[in-house]
Design an enzyme around this catalytic site. Structure first.
Site, PDB file in Angstrom:
ATOM      1  N   SER A   7      47.876 144.695   4.597  1.00 47.63           N
ATOM      2  CA  SER A   7      47.930 146.102   4.982  1.00 47.63           C
ATOM      3  C   SER A   7      49.012 146.897   3.967  1.00 47.63           C
ATOM      4  O   SER A   7      50.064 146.324   4.061  1.00 47.63           O
ATOM      5  CB  SER A   7      48.341 146.055   6.436  1.00 47.63           C
ATOM      6  OG  SER A   7      48.628 146.678   6.616  1.00 47.63           O
ATOM      7  N   HIS A  64      40.792 151.101   8.521  1.00 41.88           N
ATOM      8  CA  HIS A  64      41.321 151.271   9.581  1.00 41.88           C
ATOM      9  C   HIS A  64      41.406 152.264  10.464  1.00 41.88           C
ATOM     10  O   HIS A  64      42.836 152.457  10.179  1.00 41.88           O
ATOM     11  CB  HIS A  64      41.989 149.799   9.814  1.00 41.88           C
ATOM     12  CG  HIS A  64      42.430 149.583  11.795  1.00 41.88           C
ATOM     13  ND1 HIS A  64      43.749 149.090  11.559  1.00 41.88           N
ATOM     14  CD2 HIS A  64      42.120 150.861  12.878  1.00 41.88           C
ATOM     15  CE1 HIS A  64      43.750 148.817  13.869  1.00 41.88           C
ATOM     16  NE2 HIS A  64      42.944 149.855  13.904  1.00 41.88           N
ATOM     17  N   MET A  66      42.897 154.962  13.296  1.00 42.26           N
ATOM     18  CA  MET A  66      43.475 154.795  14.537  1.00 42.26           C
ATOM     19  C   MET A  66      43.715 156.012  14.287  1.00 42.26           C
ATOM     20  O   MET A  66      44.578 156.839  15.099  1.00 42.26           O
ATOM     21  CB  MET A  66      44.742 153.901  14.304  1.00 42.26           C
ATOM     22  CG  MET A  66      44.520 152.347  14.399  1.00 42.26           C
ATOM     23  SD  MET A  66      46.138 151.296  13.842  1.00 42.26           S
ATOM     24  CE  MET A  66      45.739 151.395  11.914  1.00 42.26           C
ATOM     25  N   MET A 138      43.148 143.482  18.244  1.00 44.00           N
ATOM     26  CA  MET A 138      44.515 143.484  17.929  1.00 44.00           C
ATOM     27  C   MET A 138      44.907 142.906  18.209  1.00 44.00           C
ATOM     28  O   MET A 138      44.938 142.432  19.391  1.00 44.00           O
ATOM     29  CB  MET A 138      45.031 144.833  18.252  1.00 44.00           C
ATOM     30  CG  MET A 138      44.164 146.143  17.570  1.00 44.00           C
ATOM     31  SD  MET A 138      45.042 146.490  15.265  1.00 44.00           S
ATOM     32  CE  MET A 138      46.602 146.743  15.505  1.00 44.00           C
ATOM     33  N   ASP A 176      44.210 141.015  13.347  1.00 43.03           N
ATOM     34  CA  ASP A 176      45.437 142.583  12.836  1.00 43.03           C
ATOM     35  C   ASP A 176      46.869 142.224  13.548  1.00 43.03           C
ATOM     36  O   ASP A 176      46.514 143.336  14.681  1.00 43.03           O
ATOM     37  CB  ASP A 176      44.672 144.359  12.730  1.00 43.03           C
ATOM     38  CG  ASP A 176      45.596 145.287  11.927  1.00 43.03           C
ATOM     39  OD1 ASP A 176      46.766 144.310  12.021  1.00 43.03           O
ATOM     40  OD2 ASP A 176      44.919 145.684  11.360  1.00 43.03           O
TER      41      ASP A 176
HETATM   42  C1  DX5 Z   1      49.277 148.228  13.005  1.00 45.16           C
HETATM   43  C2  DX5 Z   1      47.959 148.223  11.917  1.00 45.16           C
HETATM   44  C3  DX5 Z   1      48.597 146.847  10.878  1.00 45.16           C
HETATM   45  C4  DX5 Z   1      49.667 146.798  10.920  1.00 45.16           C
HETATM   46  C5  DX5 Z   1      49.902 144.914  10.162  1.00 45.16           C
HETATM   47  O1  DX5 Z   1      48.615 148.765  13.759  1.00 45.16           O
HETATM   48  O2  DX5 Z   1      46.849 147.931  12.517  1.00 45.16           O
HETATM   49  O3  DX5 Z   1      47.048 146.689   9.697  1.00 45.16           O
HETATM   50  O4  DX5 Z   1      49.727 146.616   9.527  1.00 45.16           O
HETATM   51  O5  DX5 Z   1      51.256 144.893  10.142  1.00 45.16           O
HETATM   52  P1  DX5 Z   1      52.091 143.636  10.503  1.00 45.16           P
HETATM   53  O6  DX5 Z   1      51.128 142.934   9.334  1.00 45.16           O
HETATM   54  O7  DX5 Z   1      53.331 143.558   9.882  1.00 45.16           O
HETATM   55  O8  DX5 Z   1      51.595 143.660  11.526  1.00 45.16           O
HETATM   56 ZN    ZN Z   2      45.754 147.556  10.887  1.00 42.73          ZN
END
Ligand code: DX5
Ligand code: ZN
Length: 216
Positions: A7, A64, A66, A138, A176
């Site tokens: 990520s 992704h 959001m 998630m 994720d």
């Molecule tokens: C959080 C994101 C993730 C995040 C994951 O909302 O969708 O992709 O960057 O980060 P880590 O692996 O540090 O939890």
């Molecule tokens: Zn993500």
């Protein structure tokens, strides 16, 4: 074995091309988190950054979203050259626009993914399994990197995997949030195909071995 998708939210934005080169050399997919400050209480980055990463990326881009009203931005994501795009079921279902947004993603030449946060029953995805290329589960609440993995995600992945197998569908499962070398094996055996990892890769003393350990 799983595919590893670092990520880029956890990358070093002052030296982004170094981190892009590391992913090109050692990982499988670029995971790019777009946050709008409304669907989630945080703002990340948008198209200028994605286009810059795309210009140096030798691996597929996975965007992704959001954001609220994701259907408004799918075509623009397609223009970045992304191979995969996902959006949250929570952002489309009240408007009844989930199916059309998935279809739009595919018509733009991308794999279409549907995402749910940890408080959405995994069964809510079942009506859409024939319309998706992948599901993103998630394992933390969307919005921030560096959160702690929620262990009940394992059971949710296994439930989803069982339904995909039961229906004989070619749907991939991506996970994720809080993914690290210490939970990657359990995630792979629960049925995850793609593991997103931000802090456990980019904050590791040795990102290359972290990627190898997560891949399995
Ligand atoms: C959080 C994101 C993730 C995040 C994951 O909302 O969708 O992709 O960057 O980060 P880590 O692996 O540090 O939890
Ligand atoms: Zn993500």
């Amino acid at each position: 074995m799983a595919l590893v998708a670092p990520s880029m939210l956890s990358a070093d934005f002052l030296h982004l091309s170094q981190d892009v080169a590391m992913v090109n050399a050692h990982a499988d997919i670029f995971h790019l988190d777009v946050m709008d400050g409304t669907f989630v209480p945080n703002i990340s980055f948008g198209f200028p950054v994605i286009d810059a990463i795309a210009s140096e990326a030798a691996k597929p881009l996975d965007v992704h979203l959001m954001i609220v009203e994701p259907w408004k931005y799918i075509e623009r994501v397609g223009k970045t050259g992304a191979s995969m795009v996902s959006f949250h079921l929570e952002a489309t279902r009240d408007a009844g626009r989930t199916s059309e947004t998935l279809a739009l993603a595919r018509s733009c030449g991308m794999k279409a993914g549907l995402v749910i946060n940890p408080d959405v029953p995994v069964e809510d995805l079942f009506p859409f399994l024939e319309e998706v290329d992948f599901i993103l589960i998630m394992s933390v609440f969307a919005g921030f990197g560096g959160q702690k993995f929620i262990p009940s995600s394992l059971e949710r992945i296994a439930t989803l995997r069982a339904e995909i197998v039961r229906r004989g569908l070619p749907v991939q499962i991506e996970v994720d949030g809080g993914v690290s070398p210490s939970n990657a094996a359990a995630l792979r055996s629960a049925g995850a195909d793609i593991l997103v990892a931000g802090s456990s890769v980019f904050k590791a003393p040795d990102p290359v071995s972290a990627i190898a350990a997560i891949r399995g």
